[in-house]
Design a protein around this motif. Structure first.
Motif, PDB file in Angstrom:
ATOM      1  N   ASN A  41       0.847  -1.187   0.000  1.00 29.17           N
ATOM      2  CA  ASN A  41       0.000   0.000   0.000  1.00 29.17           C
ATOM      3  C   ASN A  41       0.880   1.233   0.000  1.00 29.17           C
ATOM      4  OD1 ASN A  41      -2.310  -1.618   0.170  1.00 29.17           O
ATOM      5  ND2 ASN A  41      -3.237  -0.376   1.782  1.00 29.17           N
ATOM      6  N   SER A  42       0.316   2.349  -0.424  1.00 28.57           N
ATOM      7  CA  SER A  42       1.038   3.610  -0.338  1.00 28.57           C
ATOM      8  C   SER A  42       1.202   3.991   1.131  1.00 28.57           C
ATOM      9  CB  SER A  42       0.261   4.697  -1.094  1.00 28.57           C
ATOM     10  OG  SER A  42       0.911   5.944  -0.988  1.00 28.57           O
ATOM     11  N   TYR A  43       2.446   4.212   1.545  1.00 25.15           N
ATOM     12  CA  TYR A  43       2.715   4.461   2.955  1.00 25.15           C
ATOM     13  C   TYR A  43       4.111   5.054   3.073  1.00 25.15           C
ATOM     14  CZ  TYR A  43       3.534   3.420   7.945  1.00 25.15           C
ATOM     15  OH  TYR A  43       3.824   3.515   9.286  1.00 25.15           O
ATOM     16  N   SER A  44       4.237   6.041   3.940  1.00 29.01           N
ATOM     17  CA  SER A  44       5.551   6.646   4.182  1.00 29.01           C
ATOM     18  C   SER A  44       5.557   7.280   5.563  1.00 29.01           C
ATOM     19  CB  SER A  44       5.864   7.717   3.119  1.00 29.01           C
ATOM     20  OG  SER A  44       5.075   8.888   3.341  1.00 29.01           O
ATOM     21  N   LEU A  45       6.708   7.772   5.956  1.00 25.86           N
ATOM     22  CA  LEU A  45       6.851   8.475   7.229  1.00 25.86           C
ATOM     23  C   LEU A  45       5.852   9.619   7.334  1.00 25.86           C
ATOM     24  CD1 LEU A  45       8.286   9.575   9.773  1.00 25.86           C
ATOM     25  CD2 LEU A  45      10.081  10.462   8.277  1.00 25.86           C
ATOM     26  N   ALA A  46       5.598  10.306   6.229  1.00 27.21           N
ATOM     27  CA  ALA A  46       4.725  11.483   6.248  1.00 27.21           C
ATOM     28  C   ALA A  46       3.280  11.174   5.888  1.00 27.21           C
ATOM     29  CB  ALA A  46       5.276  12.540   5.289  1.00 27.21           C
ATOM     30  N   SER A  47       2.971   9.928   5.588  1.00 31.33           N
ATOM     31  CA  SER A  47       1.619   9.552   5.180  1.00 31.33           C
ATOM     32  C   SER A  47       1.313   8.171   5.744  1.00 31.33           C
ATOM     33  CB  SER A  47       1.502   9.557   3.652  1.00 31.33           C
ATOM     34  OG  SER A  47       0.189   9.278   3.241  1.00 31.33           O
ATOM     35  N   LEU A  69       6.336  13.252  13.434  1.00 35.29           N
ATOM     36  CA  LEU A  69       5.949  13.815  12.144  1.00 35.29           C
ATOM     37  C   LEU A  69       4.739  13.110  11.563  1.00 35.29           C
ATOM     38  CD1 LEU A  69       6.527  15.631   9.669  1.00 35.29           C
ATOM     39  CD2 LEU A  69       8.100  13.875   8.855  1.00 35.29           C
ATOM     40  N   GLY A  70       4.669  11.803  11.730  1.00 28.80           N
ATOM     41  CA  GLY A  70       3.569  11.047  11.148  1.00 28.80           C
ATOM     42  C   GLY A  70       2.404  10.837  12.080  1.00 28.80           C
ATOM     43  N   THR A  71       2.427  11.468  13.254  1.00 31.39           N
ATOM     44  CA  THR A  71       1.374  11.268  14.236  1.00 31.39           C
ATOM     45  C   THR A  71       0.196  12.181  13.941  1.00 31.39           C
ATOM     46  OG1 THR A  71       3.018  10.754  15.907  1.00 31.39           O
ATOM     47  CG2 THR A  71       0.828  11.310  16.705  1.00 31.39           C
ATOM     48  N   ARG A  72      -0.995  11.637  13.992  1.00 30.34           N
ATOM     49  CA  ARG A  72      -2.195  12.434  13.787  1.00 30.34           C
ATOM     50  C   ARG A  72      -2.402  13.366  14.978  1.00 30.34           C
ATOM     51  NH1 ARG A  72      -6.253   7.556  11.853  1.00 30.34           N
ATOM     52  NH2 ARG A  72      -5.157   7.058   9.911  1.00 30.34           N
ATOM     53  N   PRO A  73      -3.064  14.501  14.774  1.00 36.28           N
ATOM     54  CA  PRO A  73      -3.310  15.421  15.883  1.00 36.28           C
ATOM     55  C   PRO A  73      -3.998  14.719  17.049  1.00 36.28           C
ATOM     56  CG  PRO A  73      -3.901  16.450  13.791  1.00 36.28           C
ATOM     57  CD  PRO A  73      -3.583  15.008  13.497  1.00 36.28           C
ATOM     58  N   GLY A  74      -3.457  14.916  18.266  1.00 30.52           N
ATOM     59  CA  GLY A  74      -4.045  14.325  19.431  1.00 30.52           C
ATOM     60  C   GLY A  74      -3.665  12.889  19.688  1.00 30.52           C
ATOM     61  N   GLU A  75      -2.831  12.317  18.816  1.00 29.43           N
ATOM     62  CA  GLU A  75      -2.451  10.913  18.965  1.00 29.43           C
ATOM     63  C   GLU A  75      -0.990  10.832  19.374  1.00 29.43           C
ATOM     64  OE1 GLU A  75      -2.815   6.876  16.292  1.00 29.43           O
ATOM     65  OE2 GLU A  75      -2.001   8.669  15.349  1.00 29.43           O
ATOM     66  N   ALA A  76      -0.675   9.992  20.324  1.00 33.77           N
ATOM     67  CA  ALA A  76       0.706   9.812  20.757  1.00 33.77           C
ATOM     68  C   ALA A  76       1.413   8.818  19.852  1.00 33.77           C
ATOM     69  CB  ALA A  76       0.738   9.325  22.206  1.00 33.77           C
ATOM     70  N   PRO A  77       2.705   9.024  19.586  1.00 32.98           N
ATOM     71  CA  PRO A  77       3.455   8.045  18.802  1.00 32.98           C
ATOM     72  C   PRO A  77       3.465   6.695  19.500  1.00 32.98           C
ATOM     73  CG  PRO A  77       4.725  10.081  19.135  1.00 32.98           C
ATOM     74  CD  PRO A  77       3.532  10.155  20.023  1.00 32.98           C
ATOM     75  N   ARG A  78       3.454   5.615  18.712  1.00 34.91           N
ATOM     76  CA  ARG A  78       3.505   4.264  19.275  1.00 34.91           C
ATOM     77  C   ARG A  78       4.617   3.474  18.587  1.00 34.91           C
ATOM     78  NH1 ARG A  78      -2.143   1.623  18.447  1.00 34.91           N
ATOM     79  NH2 ARG A  78      -1.811   2.485  16.359  1.00 34.91           N
ATOM     80  N   ASP A  79       5.274   2.641  19.371  1.00 38.31           N
ATOM     81  CA  ASP A  79       6.313   1.782  18.816  1.00 38.31           C
ATOM     82  C   ASP A  79       6.169   0.379  19.343  1.00 38.31           C
ATOM     83  OD1 ASP A  79       8.732   4.312  18.423  1.00 38.31           O
ATOM     84  OD2 ASP A  79       8.028   2.966  16.864  1.00 38.31           O
TER      85      ASP A  79
END
Length: 314
Positions: free
Chosen positions: A199-205, A304-314
């Motif tokens: 699928n189309s996917y990147s750090l910024a999308s 950078l790729g986190t949606r507003p209000g969402e915390a990064p997850r790893d």
């Protein structure tokens, strides 16, 4: 054209170190940085250069090769057939769901009906000179960017999976992947035994983050196309993001390499197939596998790729 049976976790069948380390693609061990062959079409006027570039990719350790019969109206598959040698251990992955349309407004047209999928597999076998294609991706038209299905090209996923499964049972394809699929579509397809998703996917999308995590949980390879974004209007370019350029400056590499390195660090099931028609750019893409992102760089890139209000997850 042999499989990767003689490859190892550290080295390809030709003895090259694996760029990015080893990954899993169905039953195959492959380098986590492979090669997307679509850009070979740019070398249509210089077939020798196209063959040489592909040979160089293999020498550098790319043993996962992504193609399609509709790339260059068969030219790319012909180059692959000419370039690959016994002992390379390259895993060739092709795709169906569209056919070449060199005289149309786009160079390809939808080919979603079951009989068209079967014919496309046969065309790929003939142009590649193979008795079996190790993996074939079913290119759905459910989600962008690119083609959309209309009229008789709107086909149920179950009908498509039935013919893909039959082709696998007949030995014409080794495994089934999906491309441009929705999360619901992937869930419905899991019983068929899916080995990869493109699928189309990147750090910024990162709209498909939930699908990536489902793939990781199911042992399915995640193979993003447009891994640096920007291929279509409205799709952000990874290399233009300030956090990416800042990380590149601190690491002494290119922004493109940062974008590829982040994908490898982000999830263990990520396999990359960056494409290029330039030998220098090819070497840069392969070298991205050796880039280590420190904690500060990863934190800034994850945000950078986190949606507003969402915390990064790893």
């Amino acid at each position: 054209m042999p499989s990767s049976a003689h490859a190892s976790a550290e080295y390809t069948a030709t003895g090259a170190p694996r760029p990015g380390g080893a990954g899993t693609l169905g039953a195959h061990t492959v380098s986590r940085i492979g090669y997307g062959a679509m850009q070979l079409e740019r070398l249509h006027a210089d077939r020798r250069a196209a063959v040489a570039l592909l040979r160089r990719a293999i020498e550098l350790g790319a043993d996962h090769l992504d193609t399609a019969r509709f790339y260059g109206d068969g030219f790319v598959n012909e180059v692959i057939r000419e370039a690959l040698r016994p002992g390379d251990g390259v895993v060739v992955v092709s795709k169906v769901g569209a056919d070449p349309d060199p005289d149309g407004p786009l160079p390809l047209r939808p080919a979603q009906r079951p009989e068209q999928l079967r014919a496309s597999v046969e065309d790929n076998l003939a142009s590649l000179g193979l008795e079996q294609i190790p993996v074939v991706n079913l290119r759905r038209l459910d989600t962008g960017p690119g083609l959309r299905a209309e009229g008789d090209q709107v086909v149920g996923l179950d009908d498509q999976l039935a013919v893909m499964t039959a082709l696998r049972d007949e030995g014409k394809i080794g495994a089934i992947g999906l491309s441009a699929v929705t999360l619901d579509g992937l869930r419905r397809a899991l019983p068929a035994g899916i080995v990869c998703v493109q699928n189309s996917y990147s750090l910024a999308s990162r709209g498909d983050e939930e699908m990536l995590r489902l793939c990781a949980a199911e042992g399915i390879a995640w193979v993003p196309f447009f891994p640096l974004g920007g291929a279509f209007p409205g799709v952000p370019k990874v290399t233009e993001q300030p956090a990416v350029t800042a990380a590149a400056g601190s690491l002494g590499c290119t922004p493109g390499q940062v974008g590829l390195a982040w994908l490898l660090h982000h999830a263990p099931n990520v396999l990359l197939i960056p494409g290029t028609a330039d030998p220098g750019h090819l070497a840069e893409n392969i070298a991205a596998g050796a880039i280590a992102l420190d904690e500060a760089a990863r934190a800034s890139l994850d945000a950078l790729g986190t949606r507003p209000g969402e915390a990064p997850r790893d």
